[in-house]
Structure formats: C-alpha cells, structure tokens
Design an enzyme around this catalytic site. Structure first.
Site, PDB file in Angstrom:
ATOM      1  CD  GLU A   1      -2.791   1.287   2.442  1.00 13.75           C
ATOM      2  OE1 GLU A   1      -2.685   0.434   3.337  1.00 13.75           O
ATOM      3  OE2 GLU A   1      -3.630   2.200   2.464  1.00 13.75           O
TER       4      GLU A   1
ATOM      5  CE  LYS B   1      -5.855  -0.392   1.638  1.00 16.25           C
ATOM      6  NZ  LYS B   1      -6.491  -1.027   2.790  1.00 16.25           N
TER       7      LYS B   1
ATOM      8  N   GLY C   1     -10.327   8.798   2.400  1.00 11.85           N
ATOM      9  CA  GLY C   1     -11.067   9.967   2.856  1.00 11.85           C
ATOM     10  C   GLY C   1     -12.108  10.444   1.862  1.00 11.85           C
TER      11      GLY C   1
ATOM     12  NE  ARG D   1     -10.252   7.120   6.066  1.00 13.35           N
ATOM     13  CZ  ARG D   1      -9.306   7.979   5.708  1.00 13.35           C
ATOM     14  NH1 ARG D   1      -9.383   9.235   6.121  1.00 13.35           N
ATOM     15  NH2 ARG D   1      -8.295   7.608   4.948  1.00 13.35           N
TER      16      ARG D   1
HETATM   17  P1  13P Z   1      -9.237   4.071   3.961  1.00 13.53           P
HETATM   18  O1  13P Z   1     -10.062   3.271   2.967  1.00 13.53           O
HETATM   19  O2  13P Z   1     -10.041   4.663   5.065  1.00 13.53           O
HETATM   20  O3  13P Z   1      -8.330   5.046   3.285  1.00 13.53           O
HETATM   21  O4  13P Z   1      -8.278   3.056   4.679  1.00 13.53           O
HETATM   22  C1  13P Z   1      -7.632   2.117   3.936  1.00 13.53           C
HETATM   23  C2  13P Z   1      -6.492   1.605   4.696  1.00 13.53           C
HETATM   24  O5  13P Z   1      -6.399   0.435   4.975  1.00 13.53           O
HETATM   25  C3  13P Z   1      -5.457   2.569   5.106  1.00 13.53           C
HETATM   26  O6  13P Z   1      -4.285   1.886   5.405  1.00 13.53           O
END
Ligand code: 13P
Length: 364
Positions: free
Chosen positions: A176, A218, A287, A318
């Site tokens: 990610e 990701k 966000g 989120r």
């Molecule tokens: P969000 O989808 O809230 O951005 O979180 C994803 C996530 O796993 C952040 O590390």
C-alpha cells in the site's frame, strides 16, 4: 518460492468481492470514536469489531478482512474468537504489520513507515494464528517541494523488504503506497506523483525478488487535493449522517465529469506502471465519501474491466465503515442498523466491481 501464495492472492480478488480494512491502530480508532463520543476503551473497540465481523451476509461481498494486532487476538462476547467468526464466514484473515509512519529524518513534511525490525518473527506468529495475508502502508504527501525522490525511494524499499518477508512466511503482501489527498494539488499533479511512486515501488519489488503473482497492490485513486478548488464540496460529503443524505439528492451536474476524469486518469496511471502479473489492485478510499468511492470504482470497471490484466477491487476502511460507525455510536441498540449500513456499503462496492453500481442503490 511459496506457490501457495498465488491461489490466496487470486481468492482475495475473486467473485467480485473485495477487502475490508478494520486495522486502524488504537490511536486512530480512538480518534474516530472520540469524534462520536464513543468511549476510547479496549472493550469499545472489541464491541465495534464484533459488530463488523458478525454482520450477517458479510462474506457475500468481502473476501478478506485486515485486522490489527489487538483485534486478531480478540473474541466475541460469547468467547468465540474473531478468527473463527471469519473462518465460518469464509473470509480470509489478514493483518496490518507496519508500526506506523514516522517523520523521515532531514525531510520536513515527509514520512517513512517503520516495522521491519523483528518482522520475520511477527509474521511467523500471525501465520500460525491463521492470517494468510498482510498489509503495510506507506504514505506520500504532496506539497511544496515534496515528495522528494529520497522519500519515495525509502518507502518503496521498505514496502519491498516487507513484501519479500511476507512471501517467505506464506502471507500474501498487500502493498500500500498511499499518495495522500491532503493539499491543494491538482488531479494532474496527483497523477504524476502516483505514477512516479508506483514505478519506484515495482522497481524495488523486483529488486527484492517479490513474486508479483503472489501480491496485491493497494494504491490511492488519482484524485485532486482536498483543498484544490473543484474538490471543496466533496470534502463535506459523508461527514455526518445528515450530509450523507443531502448528497444523495443533490448530485452536482459536474460530479459525473469528476467521476469520469478520476476513473480515466487512475486507470491510465495503473496501466502505465503495474505489471500484468499482479492479480489484483484493491484501492484504499483515502477519505473520499463512501458514495464517491463506489461510483469511481464502478466507472473504472464499467469502462475498462474487459481490457485490463488485473482485477480492480476495493480495500476500503472508511468508505465501508464510516456510515455504520456513525449509526452505532457505541449503543447496543444501534448494532442491527449499523450492520445493515455496513452490508449495504459492501454490496455497493461489490456491484461497483461489476460495473453495476447505481445511485439508485443508495435509496434502497
Ligand atoms: P481508507 O479506505 O479509510 O483510506 O483506509 C484504507 C487503509 O487500509 C489505510 O491503510
């Protein structure tokens, strides 16, 4: 090389399902609770994660759940472990293994993600517990003079070292690199930085001998900065239940264009930088409002799915959880309604993987 990784990676993006991230660290989870006056205790976090994991039908839409170290060791109130709950639902357990983004020395405004020390032993323990995939998040900020090449390189290197250790331990690495939405930057600037970051990440993954077939990427979607002018309205969406409702009926005429642009530029960037051997790309939501995240993913799949080598999926925290959290507010009486909201978002995102999501789904 551990070839068991390939079927797991494929399963994580199969059947149009996606990932649900509930791996907020305790400080992040507490911050979100504090905004809603929910007690910031171990028990409240446990109760909230029980609500999520026991949502009836979750396994229809969710292939894997990313847990936090505290959560992977927890149980339902009746003593059933969360890992058993996931197993019974046919959901693959995953685990966040980075220890957070810290200030990068000599680089004001930039971060480096830590957690490599002792990682081999921690991965071994998580595998023995039943985890089959892991996550590590790097954050790249856009601003005046940043990101620097050295910040991108350091974070990409750490991601690659983490990914190689995961594969050695039999865990599929979810890689990610998040280019943050904060700032005034344009959509185009986000595209340029995202491509630069992804190029460096795949350079490093190759140099650390990571099996691309046995990982999931990701990334962020390519989005304008939150305080870049056209995005300002969007910032307010989904903050409270009220605003969420308002947004449904007040879709702006230029919103469709925004969704198209984001979908086009995001796919273009990925097309240029992500090797075809990678089985799946599961976006973070970063966000965005829950609705916009679904709409943008939907447009990408609707337009491009048949031409792409990798699955375009979701790994939202989120954008799946927020509406449910706002309904729950720590009250046992709200659990059912919160679970319905959670399942609704999971279903919307599964539909988005098929290019079948519509705004009408939000009114059902
Ligand atoms: P969000 O989808 O809230 O951005 O979180 C994803 C996530 O796993 C952040 O590390």
């Amino acid at each position: 090389m551990n070839t068991n990784l390939i079927p797991i990676a494929k399963k994580l993006v199969a059947d149009d399902k996606g990932l649900l991230a509930i791996d907020e660290s305790n400080p992040t989870c507490n911050q979100r609770f504090a905004k809603l006056n929910i007690p910031q205790t171990v028990e409240a976090r446990r109760a909230y994660r029980e609500l999520i994991l026991t949502t009836p039908g979750l396994g229809e839409c969710i292939s894997g759940v990313i847990l936090y170290d505290e959560t992977i060791r927890q149980q339902k109130k009746d003593g059933t472990t969360f890992l058993k709950v996931l197993g019974d639902a046919g959901i693959i357990p995953g685990i966040k293994v980075d220890t957070g983004a810290k200030d990068l020395a000599a680089h004001p405004g930039e971060k480096i993600t830590e957690g490599l020390d002792g990682l081999r032993d921690r991965l071994k323990e998580y595998f023995q517990m039943g985890a089959r995939f892991a996550k590590w998040r790097a954050v790249i900020a856009i601003g005046k003079g940043i990101p620097s090449q050295s910040c991108i390189e350091a974070n990409a290197h750490a991601l690659a070292r983490y990914a190689a250790l995961c594969q050695e331990a039999g865990l599929v690495p979810v890689v990610e690199p998040e280019v943050l939405m904060d700032g005034e930057h344009s959509l185009e600037r986000c595209r340029v930085v995202t491509e630069e970051v992804l190029r460096m990440v795949f350079n490093q993954l190759n140099s650390q001998r990571v099996l691309l077939e046995g990982m999931i990427l990701k990334p962020n979607m390519v989005l304008p900065g939150l305080t870049c002018l056209p995005q300002q309205e969007v910032k307010e969406v989904g903050v409270g239940e009220q605003q969420y409702q308002v947004r449904l009926t007040d879709r702006q005429p230029d919103e469709e264009q925004d969704i198209d642009e984001v979908a086009n530029l995001t796919v273009k960037s990925l097309w240029r930088t992500v090797p075809a051997a990678v089985p799946g790309i599961a976006f973070l939501s970063g966000g965005q409002s829950a609705e916009l995240a679904s709409a943008r993913l939907n447009t990408m799949n609707l337009r491009f799915k048949s031409q792409l080598p990798w699955a375009l999926s979701f790994s939202f925290a989120r954008a799946i959880q927020q509406p449910a959290l706002e309904i729950w507010r720590g009250e046992a009486a709200n659990v059912k309604a919160a679970q319905q909201a959670l399942l609704h978002r999971a279903r919307c995102n599964r539909a988005a993987r098929r290019g079948e999501y519509t705004v009408a789904m939000e009114r059902t």
